[in-house]
Motif scaffolding. Structure first.
Motif: not given
Length: 140
Positions: A8-17, A23-29, A45-48
């Motif tokens: 999930d952390i890697e997924f968030g890093r890619i989504a932000v990059s 970053k706020v959305q990823v941290e929220e998720g 799934g959460y971000l979707n």
């Protein structure tokens, strides 16, 4: 109940990059997954579910993490090939129009935008006006 993982952390890093999520959305998720306040199985799934990412974007990031190609995504008469960009109105994809077997740019409006009737009407009016343009220096 899901929990935030290294994946999930890697997924968030890619989504932000890639500029697909903030970053706020990823941290929220990640927080929602850690606290169990989300029924989503993972960050994608959460971000979707929240409308921060489309299913195509989610699949593309998963494919990047897994090192595999995501399965083709079909939206109506279009096969979405790749994300070209994302802006205030939605996302633009390089797509194949299946009925004509041609490559097109396809704009997909954000879910929030489509709830506004006057916005939808304005968007359709502008799309029709743009489609009516015919000039050698304008790509159809």
């Amino acid at each position: 109940m899901a929990t935030a993982s290294e994946r999930d952390i890697e997924f968030g890093r890619i989504a932000v990059s890639r500029g697909l999520a903030t970053k706020v959305q990823v941290e929220e998720g990640l927080k929602a997954l850690r606290t169990g306040s989300s029924s989503a199985r993972d960050l994608g799934g959460y971000l979707n579910e929240k409308g921060y990412l489309t299913a195509v974007q989610e699949d593309a990031i998963r494919g990047e993490i897994d090192g595999s190609q995501a399965k083709p995504r079909i939206l109506g008469n279009y096969e979405l090939l790749e994300l070209v960009g994302k802006g205030g109105m939605g996302s633009v994809y390089r797509a194949r129009q299946l009925s004509m077997d041609r490559i097109v740019a396809l704009k997909v409006l954000d879910a929030e935008r489509t709830k506004n009737e006057s916005f939808r009407k304005r968007f359709i009016r502008e799309a029709r006006a743009a489609a009516a343009l015919n000039h050698p220096n304008i790509v159809r």
